[in-house]
Design a protein around this motif. Sequence first.
Motif, PDB file in Angstrom:
ATOM      1  N   ASN A 563       0.824  -1.221   0.000  1.00 51.39           N
ATOM      2  CA  ASN A 563       0.000   0.000   0.000  1.00 51.39           C
ATOM      3  C   ASN A 563       0.854   1.266   0.000  1.00 51.39           C
ATOM      4  O   ASN A 563       0.736   2.121   0.851  1.00 51.39           O
ATOM      5  N   GLY A 586      -2.574 -10.059   2.886  1.00 53.24           N
ATOM      6  CA  GLY A 586      -3.748  -9.936   2.034  1.00 53.24           C
ATOM      7  C   GLY A 586      -4.916  -9.361   2.818  1.00 53.24           C
ATOM      8  O   GLY A 586      -5.215  -9.808   3.924  1.00 53.24           O
ATOM      9  N   GLU A 587      -5.579  -8.363   2.272  1.00 52.55           N
ATOM     10  CA  GLU A 587      -6.676  -7.727   2.995  1.00 52.55           C
ATOM     11  C   GLU A 587      -7.964  -8.542   2.897  1.00 52.55           C
ATOM     12  O   GLU A 587      -8.608  -8.838   3.905  1.00 52.55           O
ATOM     13  N   ASN A 588      -8.338  -8.914   1.686  1.00 49.11           N
ATOM     14  CA  ASN A 588      -9.609  -9.613   1.492  1.00 49.11           C
ATOM     15  C   ASN A 588      -9.443 -11.105   1.253  1.00 49.11           C
ATOM     16  O   ASN A 588     -10.365 -11.883   1.448  1.00 49.11           O
ATOM     17  N   LYS A 589      -8.284 -11.505   0.795  1.00 51.28           N
ATOM     18  CA  LYS A 589      -8.046 -12.924   0.547  1.00 51.28           C
ATOM     19  C   LYS A 589      -6.579 -13.240   0.755  1.00 51.28           C
ATOM     20  O   LYS A 589      -5.715 -12.359   0.651  1.00 51.28           O
ATOM     21  N   LYS A 590      -6.306 -14.477   1.050  1.00 52.66           N
ATOM     22  CA  LYS A 590      -4.944 -14.914   1.311  1.00 52.66           C
ATOM     23  C   LYS A 590      -4.104 -14.848   0.034  1.00 52.66           C
ATOM     24  O   LYS A 590      -4.545 -15.269  -1.032  1.00 52.66           O
ATOM     25  N   ASN A 596      -3.755 -14.712  -7.047  1.00 49.02           N
ATOM     26  CA  ASN A 596      -3.891 -13.691  -6.010  1.00 49.02           C
ATOM     27  C   ASN A 596      -2.630 -12.852  -5.871  1.00 49.02           C
ATOM     28  O   ASN A 596      -2.688 -11.634  -5.718  1.00 49.02           O
ATOM     29  N   GLU A 623       0.501 -16.486   5.137  1.00 48.73           N
ATOM     30  CA  GLU A 623      -0.641 -16.253   4.250  1.00 48.73           C
ATOM     31  C   GLU A 623      -1.441 -17.524   3.980  1.00 48.73           C
ATOM     32  O   GLU A 623      -2.204 -17.586   3.018  1.00 48.73           O
TER      33      GLU A 623
END
Length: 698
Positions: A563, A586-590, A596, A623
């Motif tokens: 970020n 990962g914020e929403n998914k691994k 990904n 993760e």
Amino acid sequence: MITKRSTAYVIFSVFLIFLLTGCALAATGDTSDLSTKDNSWNYSKEILITENAGKDLQGYPVAVVLNSSNFNFSETINDGSDLRFSSGDRTLNYWIETWDPENEDALIWVRLPSLSANQTTKILMKYGNPGAEAVSSGEKTFDFFDDFESNYLNELDWNAESSGGGLVEVKNGICNVSAPKVHAYDSSMIYSKKSFEINSMFVAKRMKVTTGTDNRGPVLQQGFIDQIDSKKNEIKHETELANESRVDLETIYRKQKKNLYDLTNVNVPEGEWYVSGLAWYEENNTRKISWFKNGVRDPRMDFASNDSVTNFPMHVFLYAASYKDASKNTGYMAVDYVLVRKFVGTEPTVKIISDQEEGKVSSGSVSENNSENSLEDDSEGTSEQSISENNSENVSEDDFEYSFKNSSENISETQTAAGSKPNSETFGIRLSSPYEFNFSALVNELNSSGIDTIFLSVDNEDVWQYERFVKMAHEKGISVHAVLLEDVNCTKKGAGNLCQNTLDTVLDYNEKSLAPFDGIDIDVNTSAWESPEESAIDYKTLFETANKEAKEKVSISASLPLNYTASQIKEIAPFVDFFIIKAYPGENKKLNSVSNVVDAVALEMGEIRGTGSRGIIEVSVEEGFKDKYSIEQLFTGLADYYSNDSAFLGASIFNYNTYKGLPQTQTEEKEFPIPGFNILTVILAGLGAFALLKGKKS
């Protein structure tokens, strides 16, 4: 009675049909795949390769020479990119050294997975496919290869040293190891970070260039060396004077020296390319040295001695220097490519035996000693493993050489095929306190996992505590990069002095230490791109200072979070050699799958690509990786995805403390070498039922 008997026969018939169907499907699947593949090439030749040294060879490159007497160059693409070599159904890696269709002459090196002592192996060369793409690869064919295609020296493969006005430059696909200034003590050197065992040959396509008024030009060296600082063991081929007319050979074994002067004459005019090869090998229990010019052995340079030739692993190096008595003696060694390959004194012979139409290729093209079903023994000592024939088609040799290998376990066929060796040779891991582990055990695990680079978290309060560890890692051919400021935001108030002092401390250590770090990685804090507060420092200034002070002696890299402001890469790219992108958290998914991870780092990789820089993708064990094998699969997938992307430098793991606790492999349904094995299991159960019915009848 009739009903029971009929039922039994029906059951037996059904399972018999399943058996025949399963085997037929397996066989049909293999045949159709091979048929489709083979029909793409119009011509083929069978090649016989005979081992002559009485040794079982693993991963051995052999030279295939094509000329007007054995090959029709008009039947291939003009650059030879449609050539393919195979053993049985297994594709072999190769590299085209020379290709001259006008003069009908070519030299191709083909890597054989294995070659049994005094046995003959048959391989197939296919060609004549206008739609084929080039797959010639020096990296996949030899133990070490560099053609200097980038505009910088690959710091993950090489170390560089210089004194006086010496320097190393890489541009336009050429590496210049030079002593360019008017100074009596100019010198420059590059040496590999990887070390090699005896029975190796170091080859360089090189050219001598004089830039000063002294027409003798620079002194040039090519050879093997154990450690630059101690030089306990060395094999050095040195040339001097115009046309490299003076040739010396010097060997050192535990400080015992042997000098051989003016044994031969290179006799190559200045500004003209030639190939120099130095072979170091053992034959009949005697250690030997031989020198080759343009592939031809010069017997005057043969030397044998167990007293002054070592059998310990050594690095390869190239060196250029001025004469101590001639201040105007300047110039450089231009290098087009270098390679290290396995070598035995009496090399295999290669014979091209026939022309065929591709549709009539006989099954006899399979190696007579079944070499296509043998996994070559890798340099880390990984045990040989058998690969089942029904799972080997369409898999290249390097598919069985993936660097994440475990020498203590047998890997299933599914794992092996999935774990193909990525195009990049860079694999790293983040390490915190090195001395909490047994060093030998740590290095063995890293070597067996194919990890060649350690990113070491460094506490600037006592950076000298790491010197012994760094030195031991270097002796094992492992690079160590110092990671700084992991928990510090340099843009915050009061952090400026701390950040600058941390950098200065490590730079000072590198100047004075016997074991300097190979690189300095500055960790960029999540909120790093805020405007610096009072008594703070901005990261651009920090990287600029690091670049200036390092003076090309050490690589500089930047670890970036996900970020951050991507456009800021342009500001620091001129001052770093590469970037490390943290693909976590990962914020929403691994972030533990190729899709990904690729999506998460797409913006960063795009910016890095746009600046002409390179990036390492760092993944976190936390993760959601269930075992080490799942990380291996991810690395393979990333290498495949970025296979044609020069911006992709490799992958790394965060961090070792967590990684070492993972199991090696995830238990999966095993593949068996018998086609239709799962169906066969059902059949056996059916036969059991049949026997039961028959027993009841009785």
